[in-house]
Scaffold this motif. Structure first.
Motif, mmCIF file in Angstrom:
data_model
loop_
_atom_site.group_PDB
_atom_site.id
_atom_site.type_symbol
_atom_site.label_atom_id
_atom_site.label_comp_id
_atom_site.label_asym_id
_atom_site.label_seq_id
_atom_site.Cartn_x
_atom_site.Cartn_y
_atom_site.Cartn_z
ATOM 1 N N LEU A 154 -15.794 26.339 -16.745
ATOM 2 C CA LEU A 154 -16.335 27.697 -16.678
ATOM 3 C C LEU A 154 -16.522 28.140 -15.224
ATOM 4 O O LEU A 154 -16.230 29.285 -14.875
ATOM 5 C CB LEU A 154 -17.660 27.762 -17.442
ATOM 6 C CG LEU A 154 -18.245 29.148 -17.668
ATOM 7 C CD1 LEU A 154 -17.248 30.081 -18.322
ATOM 8 C CD2 LEU A 154 -19.485 29.052 -18.547
ATOM 9 N N GLU B 143 -14.716 27.137 -12.735
ATOM 10 C CA GLU B 143 -13.374 27.401 -12.224
ATOM 11 C C GLU B 143 -12.869 28.750 -12.727
ATOM 12 O O GLU B 143 -12.241 29.514 -11.989
ATOM 13 C CB GLU B 143 -12.430 26.273 -12.685
ATOM 14 C CG GLU B 143 -11.222 26.120 -11.789
ATOM 15 C CD GLU B 143 -10.374 24.914 -12.173
ATOM 16 O OE1 GLU B 143 -9.168 24.936 -11.869
ATOM 17 O OE2 GLU B 143 -10.914 23.973 -12.790
ATOM 18 N N GLU B 144 -13.180 29.022 -13.967
ATOM 19 C CA GLU B 144 -12.745 30.280 -14.573
ATOM 20 C C GLU B 144 -13.421 31.476 -13.896
ATOM 21 O O GLU B 144 -12.786 32.497 -13.643
ATOM 22 C CB GLU B 144 -13.097 30.241 -16.057
ATOM 23 C CG GLU B 144 -12.115 31.004 -16.889
ATOM 24 C CD GLU B 144 -12.447 30.955 -18.365
ATOM 25 O OE1 GLU B 144 -13.206 30.079 -18.784
ATOM 26 O OE2 GLU B 144 -11.938 31.821 -19.070
ATOM 27 N N LEU B 145 -14.704 31.316 -13.615
ATOM 28 C CA LEU B 145 -15.431 32.403 -12.951
ATOM 29 C C LEU B 145 -14.893 32.630 -11.533
ATOM 30 O O LEU B 145 -14.814 33.759 -11.065
ATOM 31 C CB LEU B 145 -16.930 32.092 -12.902
ATOM 32 C CG LEU B 145 -17.703 32.279 -14.204
ATOM 33 C CD1 LEU B 145 -19.120 31.758 -14.073
ATOM 34 C CD2 LEU B 145 -17.742 33.752 -14.606
ATOM 35 N N ALA C 197 -11.815 32.065 -10.605
ATOM 36 C CA ALA C 197 -10.528 32.741 -10.783
ATOM 37 C C ALA C 197 -10.747 34.227 -11.060
ATOM 38 O O ALA C 197 -10.027 35.086 -10.534
ATOM 39 C CB ALA C 197 -9.771 32.106 -11.943
ATOM 40 N N TYR C 198 -11.775 34.510 -11.850
ATOM 41 C CA TYR C 198 -12.110 35.901 -12.176
ATOM 42 C C TYR C 198 -12.482 36.660 -10.907
ATOM 43 O O TYR C 198 -12.019 37.778 -10.659
ATOM 44 C CB TYR C 198 -13.288 35.906 -13.160
ATOM 45 C CG TYR C 198 -13.687 37.273 -13.668
ATOM 46 C CD1 TYR C 198 -13.185 37.767 -14.863
ATOM 47 C CD2 TYR C 198 -14.572 38.073 -12.946
ATOM 48 C CE1 TYR C 198 -13.554 39.018 -15.325
ATOM 49 C CE2 TYR C 198 -14.941 39.321 -13.410
ATOM 50 C CZ TYR C 198 -14.431 39.787 -14.595
ATOM 51 O OH TYR C 198 -14.800 41.025 -15.053
ATOM 52 N N THR D 129 -19.838 38.713 -10.870
ATOM 53 C CA THR D 129 -19.802 37.323 -11.358
ATOM 54 C C THR D 129 -21.194 36.709 -11.377
ATOM 55 O O THR D 129 -21.446 35.788 -12.140
ATOM 56 C CB THR D 129 -18.856 36.442 -10.502
ATOM 57 O OG1 THR D 129 -18.360 37.190 -9.429
ATOM 58 C CG2 THR D 129 -17.742 35.897 -11.308
ATOM 59 N N ALA E 184 -22.376 37.083 -14.695
ATOM 60 C CA ALA E 184 -21.763 36.117 -15.604
ATOM 61 C C ALA E 184 -22.393 34.737 -15.432
ATOM 62 O O ALA E 184 -22.564 34.003 -16.391
ATOM 63 C CB ALA E 184 -20.273 36.040 -15.337
ATOM 64 N N ALA F 244 -18.142 40.637 -16.841
ATOM 65 C CA ALA F 244 -17.961 39.186 -17.006
ATOM 66 C C ALA F 244 -19.115 38.548 -17.775
ATOM 67 O O ALA F 244 -18.907 37.600 -18.535
ATOM 68 C CB ALA F 244 -17.825 38.545 -15.633
ATOM 69 N N GLY F 245 -20.303 39.098 -17.588
ATOM 70 C CA GLY F 245 -21.482 38.552 -18.261
ATOM 71 C C GLY F 245 -21.425 38.648 -19.774
ATOM 72 O O GLY F 245 -22.057 37.873 -20.479
ATOM 73 N N TRP G 208 -4.494 26.573 -18.895
ATOM 74 C CA TRP G 208 -4.444 26.974 -17.492
ATOM 75 C C TRP G 208 -3.020 27.213 -17.044
ATOM 76 O O TRP G 208 -2.145 26.387 -17.266
ATOM 77 C CB TRP G 208 -5.099 25.901 -16.619
ATOM 78 C CG TRP G 208 -6.581 25.860 -16.811
ATOM 79 C CD1 TRP G 208 -7.251 25.132 -17.742
ATOM 80 C CD2 TRP G 208 -7.547 26.615 -16.091
ATOM 81 N NE1 TRP G 208 -8.595 25.385 -17.642
ATOM 82 C CE2 TRP G 208 -8.814 26.278 -16.635
ATOM 83 C CE3 TRP G 208 -7.502 27.528 -15.052
ATOM 84 C CZ2 TRP G 208 -9.993 26.829 -16.165
ATOM 85 C CZ3 TRP G 208 -8.671 28.073 -14.567
ATOM 86 C CH2 TRP G 208 -9.903 27.737 -15.131
ATOM 87 N N ARG H 179 -4.674 30.065 -10.093
ATOM 88 C CA ARG H 179 -4.786 29.387 -11.386
ATOM 89 C C ARG H 179 -5.789 30.144 -12.245
ATOM 90 O O ARG H 179 -6.875 30.509 -11.774
ATOM 91 C CB ARG H 179 -5.287 27.961 -11.160
ATOM 92 C CG ARG H 179 -4.299 26.891 -11.575
ATOM 93 C CD ARG H 179 -4.768 25.557 -11.053
ATOM 94 N NE ARG H 179 -5.990 25.102 -11.747
ATOM 95 C CZ ARG H 179 -5.983 24.464 -12.900
ATOM 96 N NH1 ARG H 179 -4.840 24.232 -13.522
ATOM 97 N NH2 ARG H 179 -7.100 24.051 -13.452
#
Lengths: 154, 116
Positions: A24, A26-28, A30-31, A57, A60, B49-50, B69, B77
């Protein structure tokens, strides 16, 4: 055998939990990066774009912390939460400010509950408290006695 | 006309359905899902995002979407989500239910005494 199995299951859950957490994060990230790229492409200065993306973010991340506290369902907009709040409406009976239309020479507004006498007359088997005078007749009002004989005029 | 609509909050419980629909069109990463929802709704819905990530976690946990991924067009990535078979079935069912409910609500809102 059972405790060993439990330990393995616990370690597995812990490991999976950490893995999910890392994923998560890592995903944030990337976002955030994609958001900055898009804002820069739209003409925003990189610093301003980065700040705007970080703000979003951060929201998030707060939701991520809440997820760890087990409130994912609430955050995902699936469950409608209701809160109980005490009523602020007065529980007093509504009484009209307008007096009733006179129907007799003397108007009665109901039993008068003026305190006239207060005392306890106790006998061997009775406990009476005289408290109210209803329409001029003194009536003994029974208080807390399961073994009294009955109402008594004083 | 629709462009004049101010961004507003989604109707309670509809975010999951909208995410499923977005992913039924093509696999997307988190940011892409948010942008696509805004595009399709012509700016009426902006999902931050939240709200998005908890919803994605839950859909993934329920086996309705799966993520893998990949490298984005910007060489970054990112986790791309796509619909699973049960996600597709759920979307179909929820769309049907939504249609039935909105039709009924619209009928009530348009009702007049004469037609009863």
């Amino acid at each position: 055998m059972m405790p060993a199995r439990r330990l393995i299951a616990g370690l597995k859950a812990l490991f999976q939990g950490r893995q999910v957490e890392q994923e998560l994060d890592e995903e944030l990230r990337a976002y955030l990066d994609t958001s900055v790229d898009e804002n820069v492409r739209a003409g925003m200065a990189r610093e301003v774009a980065a700040r705007a993306a970080r703000l979003e973010t951060a929201r998030a991340s707060r939701s991520k912390r809440s997820r760890n506290r087990g409130s994912l369902d609430r955050l995902s907009g699936r469950t409608l939460m209701a809160t109980v709040r005490s009523s602020r409406v007065s529980r007093a009976r509504y009484t009209s400010p307008i007096p009733p239309v006179p129907r007799a020479e003397s108007i009665s507004y109901g039993p008068t509950r003026a305190l006239t006498a207060s005392g306890i007359c106790a006998s061997r088997r009775e406990l009476w408290s005289v408290k109210y005078s209803v329409r001029g007749t003194r009536t003994a009002v029974q208080y807390s006695t399961g073994w009294a004989i009955g109402p008594r005029t004083v | 006309m629709a462009a004049d609509v101010k961004p507003s909050g989604l109707i309670q419980g509809t975010l999951h359905m909208l995410i499923l629909k977005t992913l039924a069109l093509e696999p997307l990463h988190g940011y892409g899902i948010g942008v696509r929802l805004e595009q399709i709704s012509r700016g009426a819905f902006q999902v931050n995002a939240g709200s998005l990530f908890p919803a994605l976690r839950r859909l993934e946990r329920d086996g309705l979407i799966k993520g893998d991924w990949r490298v984005t067009e910007n060489n970054r990535r990112a986790k791309y989500y796509s619909l699973t078979a049960s996600g597709r079935a759920r979307l179909k069912r929820e769309t049907r239910e939504w249609d039935a409910q909105t039709t009924a609500i619209a009928r009530i809102l348009r009702a007049s005494l004469g037609e009863l």
